[in-house]
Design a protein around this motif. Structure first.
Motif, PDB file in Angstrom:
ATOM      1  N   LYS A 274       0.840  -1.193   0.000  1.00  0.00           N
ATOM      2  CA  LYS A 274       0.000   0.000   0.000  1.00  0.00           C
ATOM      3  C   LYS A 274       0.879   1.249   0.000  1.00  0.00           C
ATOM      4  O   LYS A 274       1.996   1.238   0.500  1.00  0.00           O
ATOM      5  N   LYS A 275       0.331   2.332  -0.545  1.00  0.00           N
ATOM      6  CA  LYS A 275       1.071   3.593  -0.578  1.00  0.00           C
ATOM      7  C   LYS A 275       0.908   4.357   0.733  1.00  0.00           C
ATOM      8  O   LYS A 275      -0.167   4.351   1.325  1.00  0.00           O
ATOM      9  N   LEU A 293       5.729   3.355  -1.808  1.00  0.00           N
ATOM     10  CA  LEU A 293       5.019   2.081  -1.770  1.00  0.00           C
ATOM     11  C   LEU A 293       5.671   1.226  -0.692  1.00  0.00           C
ATOM     12  O   LEU A 293       6.874   0.943  -0.757  1.00  0.00           O
ATOM     13  N   TYR A 424       1.399  -4.548  -7.265  1.00  0.00           N
ATOM     14  CA  TYR A 424       2.060  -3.331  -6.804  1.00  0.00           C
ATOM     15  C   TYR A 424       1.850  -2.186  -7.798  1.00  0.00           C
ATOM     16  O   TYR A 424       1.696  -1.027  -7.410  1.00  0.00           O
ATOM     17  N   ALA A 427      -1.431  -0.781  -7.075  1.00  0.00           N
ATOM     18  CA  ALA A 427      -1.448  -0.027  -5.816  1.00  0.00           C
ATOM     19  C   ALA A 427      -0.967   1.404  -6.013  1.00  0.00           C
ATOM     20  O   ALA A 427      -1.357   2.306  -5.261  1.00  0.00           O
ATOM     21  N   LEU A 428      -0.131   1.624  -7.025  1.00  0.00           N
ATOM     22  CA  LEU A 428       0.383   2.970  -7.268  1.00  0.00           C
ATOM     23  C   LEU A 428      -0.714   3.946  -7.677  1.00  0.00           C
ATOM     24  O   LEU A 428      -0.572   5.163  -7.482  1.00  0.00           O
TER      25      LEU A 428
END
Length: 445
Positions: A274-275, A293, A424, A427-428
């Motif tokens: 998660k960010k 991240l 990932y 998630a960005l």
């Protein structure tokens, strides 16, 4: 109000008696009072096994020297960039002007701070709130982040060091930073006293900051004539070129601005994948936000190994450089010093507790330029680090880091986005969980 219990004479006498009863305490006292703690606690057996040989090495030439300044994040990011530039220019030695980068970082930071605090003053933020006290106390330091460096290079480019060399104030920033801090403190006080003049105060302060920076650091070039001899003896002339054109032409191919900052926040409440972001942290207003991240430490290692092995380019990173460091010898290892044995104290905090209880945070940025990989092609044993403390230390300025030290004290790396798996990458695009300005993950290198 709680009454604190005083240390009694009987307790003190008991501690003295117990100290004297153990001969090891007197031996430790004799050694440490004569030589200091580090030579006494130095683990000879560990130090002699931390080899300076690596299966993968990226040669970046002579190390740089940030002198008495906190510009490590700029030096290390420019060390990555100069590797790219040297390849594109076909030269062995090259250095960007770190003074140029600092000039525009600080100018932009004056503007960022003034507009940020102006919004808080207008919103009624009390001057003695935790947020305002943090911002006033932390303003105009030298530290920064990878994203902040990229914001500067995207907007202002970069120049070879010859065209904007170091000055007395760039090499020793303390007095300049003090005066800039006084400027901003004065401006905030005036905004609280005269809220109807906030816009005028902001404009006047930014101009004053520009004037002060130019007095200390010089006037940066708008363009310059670029010519050079490559390592094959051939002469080249670009003619007049702007700093932005120079950056785009000789560094842009690496797409450093598109890199992703990965962090290892070890606290259980912050999920991996998660960010996270830090409120009120930035330098260029309107630039890319300072976000990370959050990933497992092993994933960070894997990414760095792949960049070094497959792409052959240095990797910027941030760490807590002080624990278990042999500065002169140029080494880090988690068992390099046996403080616990000298003091008879169990230092048993893990990485999560060190962050949570204020024992550790990122404070220095460097570049990975080598790794020793085991025969399985994935397991990493130790790392080669390009520092910016001059070539008198360590292996001509290059340090060696054990793999376990990476696990415990490296917090951030900047790597190409393409290395991230699909989850990932997704998630960005999600909004970051914003942490308060004083959160330890907002510590600057």
């Amino acid at each position: 109000m709680t009454t604190l219990e005083s240390l009694s004479g009987a307790e003190l006498e008991g501690m003295r008696d117990r100290f004297e009863a153990n001969p090891a305490n007197r031996l430790a006292m004799n050694a440490v009072t004569s030589s200091g703690i580090n030579p006494v606690a130095h683990n000879y057996d560990r130090a002699r096994t931390l080899q300076r040989r690596f299966s993968v090495t990226v040669d970046n030439g002579k190390v740089t020297n940030q002198n008495r300044s906190g510009r490590c994040w700029l030096f290390s990011s420019l060390n990555v960039a100069r590797f790219v530039a040297k390849q594109n220019l076909n030269i062995d030695q090259f250095e960007f002007s770190q003074n140029y980068a600092m000039y525009f970082d600080k100018l932009e930071r004056v503007n960022y701070f003034m507009r940020d605090t102006a919004a808080l003053v207008r919103a009624g933020e009390p001057v003695d709130s935790r947020l305002m006290r943090h911002m006033l106390g932390d303003v105009m330091g030298d530290g920064g982040q990878w994203t902040m460096a990229m914001n500067v290079y995207k907007k202002y480019g970069a120049v070879p060091k010859d065209f904007f060399p170091e000055t007395a104030s760039s090499k020793n920033t303390g007095e300049m930073d003090t005066q800039l801090r006084r400027l901003l403190h004065t401006a905030v006080a005036h905004m609280y006293a005269e809220p109807e003049r906030i816009d005028e105060i902001v404009a006047q302060t930014v101009e004053a900051g520009h004037r002060m920076l130019t007095i200390h650091l010089g006037e940066p070039p708008k363009s310059f004539d670029w010519e050079w001899n490559d390592k094959d003896g051939n002469f080249h002339r670009d003619g007049e070129i702007t700093p932005v054109e120079f950056w785009n032409k000789y560094v842009g191919s690496a797409d450093l601005e598109g890199y992703v900052c990965l962090v290892d926040d070890p606290r259980a409440e912050h999920a991996k994948g998660k960010k996270i972001g830090i409120e009120h942290l930035g330098n260029v207003a309107g630039g890319d936000p300072t976000e990370y991240l959050n990933v497992p430490n092993q994933f960070m290692k894997d990414c760095v190994r792949r960049v070094l092995s497959e792409q052959g380019i240095p990797v910027w990173f941030g760490a807590d450089c002080h624990p278990m460091m042999d500065r002169d010898g140029g080494a880090w290892a988690t068992d390099l010093y046996e403080y616990d044995k000298v003091y008879d104290v169990d230092f048993d905090l893990d990485k999560e507790d060190r962050v949570r209880f204020g024992d550790s945070a990122m404070n220095h940025a460097m570049a990975f330029v080598g790794v020793d990989v085991a025969d399985d092609g994935e397991t990493t044993n130790r790392w080669r680090v390009e520092n910016s403390w001059g070539e008198e230390l360590a292996d001509k300025g290059y340090f060696t880091m054990s793999d376990d030290w990476f696990t415990e004290y490296v917090y951030e790396v900047a790597v190409p986005k393409a290395l991230l798996p699909a989850e990932y990458q997704a998630a960005l695009s999600e909004p970051a969980t914003m942490l308060p300005a004083w959160d330890p993950m907002g510590a600057l290198a």
